[in-house]
Design a protein around this motif. Structure first.
Motif, mmCIF file in Angstrom:
data_model
loop_
_atom_site.group_PDB
_atom_site.id
_atom_site.type_symbol
_atom_site.label_atom_id
_atom_site.label_comp_id
_atom_site.label_asym_id
_atom_site.label_seq_id
_atom_site.Cartn_x
_atom_site.Cartn_y
_atom_site.Cartn_z
ATOM 1 N N ARG A 61 0.816 -1.223 0.000
ATOM 2 C CA ARG A 61 0.000 0.000 0.000
ATOM 3 C C ARG A 61 0.848 1.271 0.000
ATOM 4 N N TYR A 62 2.108 1.145 0.421
ATOM 5 C CA TYR A 62 2.965 2.306 0.614
ATOM 6 C C TYR A 62 4.004 2.461 -0.483
ATOM 7 N N VAL A 63 3.889 1.660 -1.561
ATOM 8 C CA VAL A 63 4.867 1.732 -2.640
ATOM 9 C C VAL A 63 4.204 2.162 -3.945
ATOM 10 N N ALA A 64 4.994 2.813 -4.777
ATOM 11 C CA ALA A 64 4.534 3.280 -6.083
ATOM 12 C C ALA A 64 4.709 2.169 -7.117
ATOM 13 N N SER A 65 4.197 2.436 -8.288
ATOM 14 C CA SER A 65 4.443 1.568 -9.426
ATOM 15 C C SER A 65 5.055 2.431 -10.512
ATOM 16 N N PRO A 66 6.265 2.171 -10.962
ATOM 17 C CA PRO A 66 7.089 1.029 -10.578
ATOM 18 C C PRO A 66 7.771 1.243 -9.223
ATOM 19 N N PHE A 67 8.238 0.127 -8.652
ATOM 20 C CA PHE A 67 8.894 0.088 -7.354
ATOM 21 C C PHE A 67 10.128 -0.793 -7.498
ATOM 22 N N LEU A 68 11.233 -0.379 -6.883
ATOM 23 C CA LEU A 68 12.466 -1.158 -6.951
ATOM 24 C C LEU A 68 13.072 -1.266 -5.566
ATOM 25 N N VAL A 69 13.393 -2.491 -5.172
ATOM 26 C CA VAL A 69 14.167 -2.745 -3.959
ATOM 27 C C VAL A 69 15.484 -3.375 -4.385
ATOM 28 N N ARG A 70 16.591 -2.721 -4.023
ATOM 29 C CA ARG A 70 17.909 -3.326 -4.184
ATOM 30 C C ARG A 70 18.288 -3.851 -2.812
ATOM 31 N N PHE A 71 18.214 -5.163 -2.684
ATOM 32 C CA PHE A 71 18.428 -5.828 -1.402
ATOM 33 C C PHE A 71 19.896 -6.206 -1.268
ATOM 34 N N THR A 72 20.298 -6.660 -0.114
ATOM 35 C CA THR A 72 21.683 -7.057 0.118
ATOM 36 C C THR A 72 22.180 -7.939 -1.020
ATOM 37 N N ARG A 114 23.882 -4.666 12.372
ATOM 38 C CA ARG A 114 23.651 -3.311 11.861
ATOM 39 C C ARG A 114 22.926 -3.336 10.520
ATOM 40 N N TYR A 115 22.035 -2.371 10.335
ATOM 41 C CA TYR A 115 21.389 -2.205 9.028
ATOM 42 C C TYR A 115 21.204 -0.725 8.724
ATOM 43 N N VAL A 116 21.120 -0.433 7.433
ATOM 44 C CA VAL A 116 20.724 0.876 6.918
ATOM 45 C C VAL A 116 19.784 0.611 5.750
ATOM 46 N N ASP A 117 18.623 1.222 5.779
ATOM 47 C CA ASP A 117 17.689 1.197 4.657
ATOM 48 C C ASP A 117 17.577 2.619 4.131
ATOM 49 N N ARG A 118 17.637 2.759 2.819
ATOM 50 C CA ARG A 118 17.493 4.073 2.178
ATOM 51 C C ARG A 118 16.239 4.037 1.311
ATOM 52 N N PHE A 119 15.355 4.994 1.521
ATOM 53 C CA PHE A 119 14.093 5.080 0.799
ATOM 54 C C PHE A 119 14.049 6.363 -0.020
ATOM 55 N N VAL A 120 13.549 6.259 -1.234
ATOM 56 C CA VAL A 120 13.223 7.422 -2.056
ATOM 57 C C VAL A 120 11.701 7.461 -2.106
ATOM 58 N N VAL A 121 11.122 8.587 -1.637
ATOM 59 C CA VAL A 121 9.673 8.709 -1.529
ATOM 60 C C VAL A 121 9.217 9.902 -2.368
ATOM 61 N N ARG A 122 8.217 9.661 -3.214
ATOM 62 C CA ARG A 122 7.616 10.727 -4.028
ATOM 63 C C ARG A 122 6.108 10.667 -3.846
ATOM 64 N N GLY A 181 4.234 10.694 -1.360
ATOM 65 C CA GLY A 181 3.750 9.829 -0.284
ATOM 66 C C GLY A 181 3.891 8.345 -0.537
ATOM 67 N N LEU A 182 4.555 7.956 -1.638
ATOM 68 C CA LEU A 182 4.755 6.541 -1.947
ATOM 69 C C LEU A 182 6.244 6.255 -2.151
ATOM 70 N N ILE A 183 6.682 5.103 -1.706
ATOM 71 C CA ILE A 183 8.081 4.694 -1.839
ATOM 72 C C ILE A 183 8.303 4.206 -3.267
ATOM 73 N N VAL A 184 9.294 4.778 -3.932
ATOM 74 C CA VAL A 184 9.595 4.372 -5.300
ATOM 75 C C VAL A 184 10.846 3.507 -5.388
ATOM 76 N N GLU A 185 11.715 3.631 -4.383
ATOM 77 C CA GLU A 185 12.990 2.931 -4.440
ATOM 78 C C GLU A 185 13.502 2.710 -3.020
ATOM 79 N N THR A 186 14.117 1.552 -2.811
ATOM 80 C CA THR A 186 14.689 1.220 -1.509
ATOM 81 C C THR A 186 16.009 0.491 -1.713
#
Length: 133
Positions: free
Chosen positions: A29-40, A100-108, A110-115
């Motif tokens: 519900r909180y992500v845009a389309s398109p959405f990209l997650v670059r995971f570990t 330890r973790y760091v998550d970086r979010f790009v939000v436009r 009100g929706l997350i477009v990239e993590t």
């Protein structure tokens, strides 16, 4: 912070809450389309269920202890960092903490477009003697 960055931060908090449940349908519900997650390891997913499935194979269970959020408002988007530690159990039931973790979010809008997601898990799996419990 601005009203927009407050709204964007709330979207990230709600996304993380759903992700840690884990409830990828609610997280979507909180992500845009398109959405990209670059995971570990530079694993790429286009929906919240990708990281959820990956975590299900890597951990028996995992949660985040969020220490802080760093919010960087911009003209078109808000960059938000979630910084803290993972805790949980490895697949064999061995507990872990202080990962330890760091998550970086790009939000436009009100929706997350990239993590981007980084943590110590891979190093700890390679050399369990460095992990602290």
């Amino acid at each position: 912070m601005t009203a927009r960055s407050d709204r964007d931060l709330q979207a990230v908090k709600d996304y993380l809450d759903a992700s840690m449940a884990p409830d990828p349908e609610r997280a979507a519900r909180y992500v845009a389309s398109p959405f990209l997650v670059r995971f570990t390891g530079n694993r790429r997913f286009d929906a919240p269920d990708g990281p959820t499935s990956f975590n299900a194979a890597r951990y028996r269970w995992v949660k985040k202890r969020i220490d802080r959020y760093d919010v960087v408002p911009g003209a078109e988007e808000t960059i938000i960092y979630s910084i803290g530690h993972l805790y949980g159990e490895w697949p064999d039931g061995t507990p872990f903490d202080h990962n330890r973790y760091v998550d970086r979010f790009v939000v436009r809008d009100g929706l997350i477009v990239e993590t981007d997601v980084w943590n110590d898990s891979a190093e700890w799996i390679l050399d369990p003697s460095i992990a602290r419990t």
